[in-house]
Design a protein around this motif. Structure first.
Motif, PDB file in Angstrom:
ATOM      1  N   SER A 182     -13.013  -9.293  18.383  1.00 56.15           N
ATOM      2  CA  SER A 182     -12.939  -9.105  16.927  1.00 56.15           C
ATOM      3  C   SER A 182     -13.190  -7.661  16.496  1.00 56.15           C
ATOM      4  O   SER A 182     -12.551  -7.168  15.563  1.00 56.15           O
ATOM      5  N   LEU A 183     -14.082  -6.941  17.199  1.00 54.39           N
ATOM      6  CA  LEU A 183     -14.348  -5.545  16.828  1.00 54.39           C
ATOM      7  C   LEU A 183     -13.089  -4.702  17.018  1.00 54.39           C
ATOM      8  O   LEU A 183     -12.730  -3.890  16.162  1.00 54.39           O
ATOM      9  N   HIS A 184     -12.413  -4.921  18.159  1.00 59.11           N
ATOM     10  CA  HIS A 184     -11.187  -4.175  18.432  1.00 59.11           C
ATOM     11  C   HIS A 184     -10.134  -4.468  17.355  1.00 59.11           C
ATOM     12  O   HIS A 184      -9.495  -3.539  16.838  1.00 59.11           O
ATOM     13  N   LEU A 185      -9.994  -5.728  17.032  1.00 58.57           N
ATOM     14  CA  LEU A 185      -8.976  -6.104  16.037  1.00 58.57           C
ATOM     15  C   LEU A 185      -9.276  -5.458  14.687  1.00 58.57           C
ATOM     16  O   LEU A 185      -8.362  -4.983  14.004  1.00 58.57           O
ATOM     17  N   ILE A 186     -10.560  -5.451  14.326  1.00 52.97           N
ATOM     18  CA  ILE A 186     -10.899  -4.860  13.032  1.00 52.97           C
ATOM     19  C   ILE A 186     -10.702  -3.350  13.063  1.00 52.97           C
ATOM     20  O   ILE A 186     -10.047  -2.788  12.180  1.00 52.97           O
ATOM     21  N   LEU A 187     -11.234  -2.697  14.094  1.00 55.12           N
ATOM     22  CA  LEU A 187     -11.171  -1.231  14.152  1.00 55.12           C
ATOM     23  C   LEU A 187      -9.745  -0.710  14.318  1.00 55.12           C
ATOM     24  O   LEU A 187      -9.352   0.233  13.639  1.00 55.12           O
ATOM     25  N   TRP A 188      -9.012  -1.312  15.235  1.00 55.17           N
ATOM     26  CA  TRP A 188      -7.731  -0.717  15.621  1.00 55.17           C
ATOM     27  C   TRP A 188      -6.495  -1.482  15.151  1.00 55.17           C
ATOM     28  O   TRP A 188      -5.381  -1.060  15.429  1.00 55.17           O
ATOM     29  N   HIS A 189      -6.683  -2.613  14.491  1.00 55.00           N
ATOM     30  CA  HIS A 189      -5.525  -3.328  13.940  1.00 55.00           C
ATOM     31  C   HIS A 189      -5.628  -3.419  12.424  1.00 55.00           C
ATOM     32  O   HIS A 189      -4.730  -2.998  11.715  1.00 55.00           O
ATOM     33  N   PHE A 190      -6.742  -3.990  11.941  1.00 57.42           N
ATOM     34  CA  PHE A 190      -6.841  -4.237  10.493  1.00 57.42           C
ATOM     35  C   PHE A 190      -7.105  -2.961   9.687  1.00 57.42           C
ATOM     36  O   PHE A 190      -6.495  -2.773   8.633  1.00 57.42           O
ATOM     37  N   ILE A 191      -7.998  -2.114  10.194  1.00 61.71           N
ATOM     38  CA  ILE A 191      -8.300  -0.892   9.419  1.00 61.71           C
ATOM     39  C   ILE A 191      -7.072   0.037   9.336  1.00 61.71           C
ATOM     40  O   ILE A 191      -6.745   0.499   8.242  1.00 61.71           O
ATOM     41  N   PRO A 192      -6.359   0.291  10.440  1.00 64.18           N
ATOM     42  CA  PRO A 192      -5.148   1.117  10.299  1.00 64.18           C
ATOM     43  C   PRO A 192      -4.148   0.519   9.306  1.00 64.18           C
ATOM     44  O   PRO A 192      -3.542   1.245   8.519  1.00 64.18           O
ATOM     45  N   LEU A 193      -4.017  -0.817   9.349  1.00 65.32           N
ATOM     46  CA  LEU A 193      -3.093  -1.474   8.415  1.00 65.32           C
ATOM     47  C   LEU A 193      -3.535  -1.253   6.961  1.00 65.32           C
ATOM     48  O   LEU A 193      -2.723  -0.882   6.102  1.00 65.32           O
ATOM     49  N   ALA A 194      -4.839  -1.406   6.727  1.00 66.57           N
ATOM     50  CA  ALA A 194      -5.348  -1.215   5.358  1.00 66.57           C
ATOM     51  C   ALA A 194      -5.208   0.241   4.931  1.00 66.57           C
ATOM     52  O   ALA A 194      -4.805   0.527   3.791  1.00 66.57           O
ATOM     53  N   LEU A 195      -5.482   1.161   5.860  1.00 69.74           N
ATOM     54  CA  LEU A 195      -5.376   2.587   5.534  1.00 69.74           C
ATOM     55  C   LEU A 195      -3.928   2.976   5.231  1.00 69.74           C
ATOM     56  O   LEU A 195      -3.660   3.738   4.301  1.00 69.74           O
ATOM     57  N   MET A 196      -3.022   2.449   6.028  1.00 72.25           N
ATOM     58  CA  MET A 196      -1.604   2.752   5.811  1.00 72.25           C
ATOM     59  C   MET A 196      -1.142   2.217   4.443  1.00 72.25           C
ATOM     60  O   MET A 196      -0.395   2.880   3.732  1.00 72.25           O
ATOM     61  N   SER A 197      -1.621   1.035   4.097  1.00 74.94           N
ATOM     62  CA  SER A 197      -1.247   0.458   2.799  1.00 74.94           C
ATOM     63  C   SER A 197      -1.787   1.327   1.666  1.00 74.94           C
ATOM     64  O   SER A 197      -1.094   1.570   0.671  1.00 74.94           O
ATOM     65  N   PHE A 198      -3.007   1.807   1.834  1.00 70.42           N
ATOM     66  CA  PHE A 198      -3.605   2.660   0.809  1.00 70.42           C
ATOM     67  C   PHE A 198      -2.836   3.981   0.705  1.00 70.42           C
ATOM     68  O   PHE A 198      -2.563   4.474  -0.393  1.00 70.42           O
ATOM     69  N   ALA A 199      -2.469   4.531   1.886  1.00 68.01           N
ATOM     70  CA  ALA A 199      -1.691   5.779   1.889  1.00 68.01           C
ATOM     71  C   ALA A 199      -0.349   5.543   1.193  1.00 68.01           C
ATOM     72  O   ALA A 199       0.110   6.386   0.400  1.00 68.01           O
ATOM     73  N   GLY A 200       0.266   4.393   1.479  1.00 61.09           N
ATOM     74  CA  GLY A 200       1.533   4.042   0.829  1.00 61.09           C
ATOM     75  C   GLY A 200       1.372   3.975  -0.673  1.00 61.09           C
ATOM     76  O   GLY A 200       2.225   4.448  -1.431  1.00 61.09           O
ATOM     77  N   PHE A 201       0.254   3.429  -1.104  1.00 61.99           N
ATOM     78  CA  PHE A 201      -0.044   3.312  -2.540  1.00 61.99           C
ATOM     79  C   PHE A 201      -0.089   4.704  -3.184  1.00 61.99           C
ATOM     80  O   PHE A 201       0.535   4.953  -4.213  1.00 61.99           O
ATOM     81  N   LEU A 202      -0.829   5.619  -2.524  1.00 62.09           N
ATOM     82  CA  LEU A 202      -1.008   6.961  -3.087  1.00 62.09           C
ATOM     83  C   LEU A 202       0.303   7.749  -3.099  1.00 62.09           C
ATOM     84  O   LEU A 202       0.631   8.394  -4.103  1.00 62.09           O
ATOM     85  N   VAL A 203       1.035   7.685  -1.983  1.00 63.58           N
ATOM     86  CA  VAL A 203       2.285   8.456  -1.895  1.00 63.58           C
ATOM     87  C   VAL A 203       3.300   7.930  -2.904  1.00 63.58           C
ATOM     88  O   VAL A 203       3.931   8.696  -3.639  1.00 63.58           O
ATOM     89  N   ALA A 204       3.424   6.596  -2.955  1.00 63.51           N
ATOM     90  CA  ALA A 204       4.440   6.011  -3.841  1.00 63.51           C
ATOM     91  C   ALA A 204       4.142   6.277  -5.313  1.00 63.51           C
ATOM     92  O   ALA A 204       5.056   6.348  -6.129  1.00 63.51           O
ATOM     93  N   LYS A 205       2.875   6.431  -5.637  1.00 65.64           N
ATOM     94  CA  LYS A 205       2.518   6.719  -7.027  1.00 65.64           C
ATOM     95  C   LYS A 205       3.222   7.981  -7.517  1.00 65.64           C
ATOM     96  O   LYS A 205       3.576   8.101  -8.680  1.00 65.64           O
ATOM     97  N   LYS A 206       3.392   8.936  -6.591  1.00 62.62           N
ATOM     98  CA  LYS A 206       4.081  10.192  -6.930  1.00 62.62           C
ATOM     99  C   LYS A 206       5.590  10.043  -6.740  1.00 62.62           C
ATOM    100  O   LYS A 206       6.382  10.468  -7.571  1.00 62.62           O
ATOM    101  N   VAL A 207       5.953   9.437  -5.590  1.00 64.90           N
ATOM    102  CA  VAL A 207       7.366   9.425  -5.195  1.00 64.90           C
ATOM    103  C   VAL A 207       8.203   8.456  -6.036  1.00 64.90           C
ATOM    104  O   VAL A 207       9.354   8.754  -6.375  1.00 64.90           O
ATOM    105  N   LEU A 208       7.618   7.316  -6.379  1.00 67.99           N
ATOM    106  CA  LEU A 208       8.416   6.278  -7.057  1.00 67.99           C
ATOM    107  C   LEU A 208       8.328   6.359  -8.585  1.00 67.99           C
ATOM    108  O   LEU A 208       8.699   5.416  -9.272  1.00 67.99           O
ATOM    109  N   ARG A 209       7.858   7.453  -9.110  1.00 69.79           N
ATOM    110  CA  ARG A 209       7.779   7.574 -10.579  1.00 69.79           C
ATOM    111  C   ARG A 209       9.187   7.631 -11.157  1.00 69.79           C
ATOM    112  O   ARG A 209      10.086   8.223 -10.583  1.00 69.79           O
ATOM    113  N   TRP A 210       9.383   7.003 -12.284  1.00 73.98           N
ATOM    114  CA  TRP A 210      10.713   7.041 -12.898  1.00 73.98           C
ATOM    115  C   TRP A 210      10.591   7.181 -14.408  1.00 73.98           C
ATOM    116  O   TRP A 210       9.510   7.027 -14.949  1.00 73.98           O
TER     117      TRP A 210
END
Lengths: 208, 181
Positions: A180-208
């Motif tokens: 479970s530690l491996h899954l959280i550290l190296w699977h779930f956290i990267p996924l959550a971080l990537m989603s957050f990064a997507g949120f921040l980038v798209a806020k600028k990129v997808l403005r219309w």
């Protein structure tokens, strides 16, 4: 005056892709990235045994459900009149279920596993999931740019979640460290971080 | 005309416009502009002036034009138009919050007219008390009697540039005193 100018500028147009067409594009793209990664990443050693395991099947089913839900959410969020709250809730529930299952099925002592989990070899899962998200998300964001999302940030988060979920699904077949530690550290956290990064980038990129 | 009929009419115009029919598109935009304007006025209430509504309406029409392909023909058209109008209104509202200094002239005038008339904080006598007799005379000649710099220079037996510099300094001193208090 403006109306006349806009009318003069008119040319026949095609509406945004239908849902099946969007899914077809996404499948092709995902298979392409999935294939490239699968070519140089060997399958986990116990893959033939684990493939019949009910936990493994349920986890994969949830990953697929998460990828589909977020892809559907991305599609729906590209239209200005659509709300995304329901999909956010469903994605959140699926994510929480996956975390809960990782604790239930692969519980270990965090203190014992912490140091081994800090190695680069173990961390490669997070790197691969992130690379997968970094490669695929831009295509999804470019697709979403043609739309008019009510919440640009949420569309970006869904795009990143879609691609990172596919990355996680791939890791299910490759990664044989399933505590479970491996899954959280190296699977779930990267996924959550990537989603957050997507949120921040798209806020600028997808403005219309 | 009921909302359903209006929706049907608009949809018909939209679908014809999709094929490149300019006339239908023009009517579609004309019709849209009428109810979008009403909608924006309702959203803005008394806080948004007429000029801003007109500007917003133009922005909404441009956005409708640019994002016309995002309408799904199997869904109602009016919610799509309202969603675009609402999005533009929120953008406008946010930008106004970010730049509070940017107010339209209409709003500025209205705000000033609505201010209650108050007595000035300083009387002329109080302000003039800061000046020397020569400065007072110079200021009276130029700012009250309305003499030109040349005429004032002759009266005071000074050169024209010297008068200009002196008046500039007097105004600066007075402004400094008033602002300081």
């Amino acid at each position: 005056m403006l109306i006349k100018n806009l009318a003069k500028d008119l040319a026949p147009w095609r509406p945004i892709d239908s849902l099946p067409k969007f899914f077809l594009k996404w499948f092709i793209m995902s298979f392409f990235f999935f294939g490239i990664n699968a070519l140089w990443m060997p399958l986990r050693l116990d893959f033939h045994a684990v493939v019949y395991d009910s936990h493994f099947i349920i986890e994969n089913f949830l990953w697929v459900a998460l990828a589909f839900t977020s892809a559907f959410a991305l599609y729906e969020s590209s239209f200005p009149q659509n709300e995304t709250k329901t999909y956010s809730v469903i994605s959140g529930i699926l994510f929480a279920l996956l975390i809960a299952l990782s604790f239930k099925n692969h519980q270990v002592s965090f203190a014992e596993q912490f140091m081994p989990e800090m190695s680069i070899w173990r961390g490669r899962c997070g790197i691969i999931i992130s690379i997968f998200a970094i490669l695929e998300t831009p295509f999804l964001v470019i697709w979403a740019k043609r739309g008019a999302p009510r919440s640009a940030g949420m569309s970006g988060a869904f795009a990143a979640l879609t691609s990172a979920s596919v990355g996680c699904l791939l890791m299910q077949a490759i990664c044989d460290h399933h505590n479970s530690l491996h899954l959280i550290l190296w699977h779930f956290i990267p996924l959550a971080l990537m989603s957050f990064a997507g949120f921040l980038v798209a806020k600028k990129v997808l403005r219309w | 005309m009921s909302t359903e009929d209006f929706e049907t009419k608009l949809r018909q115009l939209y679908l014809e416009s999709m094929k490149g029919d300019t006339a239908s598109y023009e009517i579609f935009l004309e019709l849209c502009s009428v109810f979008i304007k009403r909608y924006l006025m309702k959203l803005g209430g008394k806080y948004v002036d007429t000029q801003s509504i007109e500007d917003l309406l133009q922005e909404v029409l441009i956005t409708l034009h640019e994002k016309k392909h995002t309408y799904q023909s199997d869904r109602p058209l009016l919610p799509w138009i309202y969603a675009i109008a609402r999005h533009r209104y929120i953008d406008f509202y946010r930008s106004r919050k970010r730049k509070p200094g940017m107010v339209s002239i209409d709003a500025e005038i209205e705000q000033r007219l609505s201010l209650p008339e108050t007595e000035p904080e300083h009387s002329i006598e109080e302000v003039m008390a800061f000046l020397t007799p020569k400065q007072k005379e110079m200021l009276m000649l130029i700012k009250v009697e309305g003499q030109s710099y040349v005429e004032a220079a002759k009266t005071l037996s000074m050169s024209v540039p010297a008068v200009k510099v002196a008046v500039h300094r007097i105004v600066k001193v007075l402004k400094g005193k008033v602002d300081h208090e």
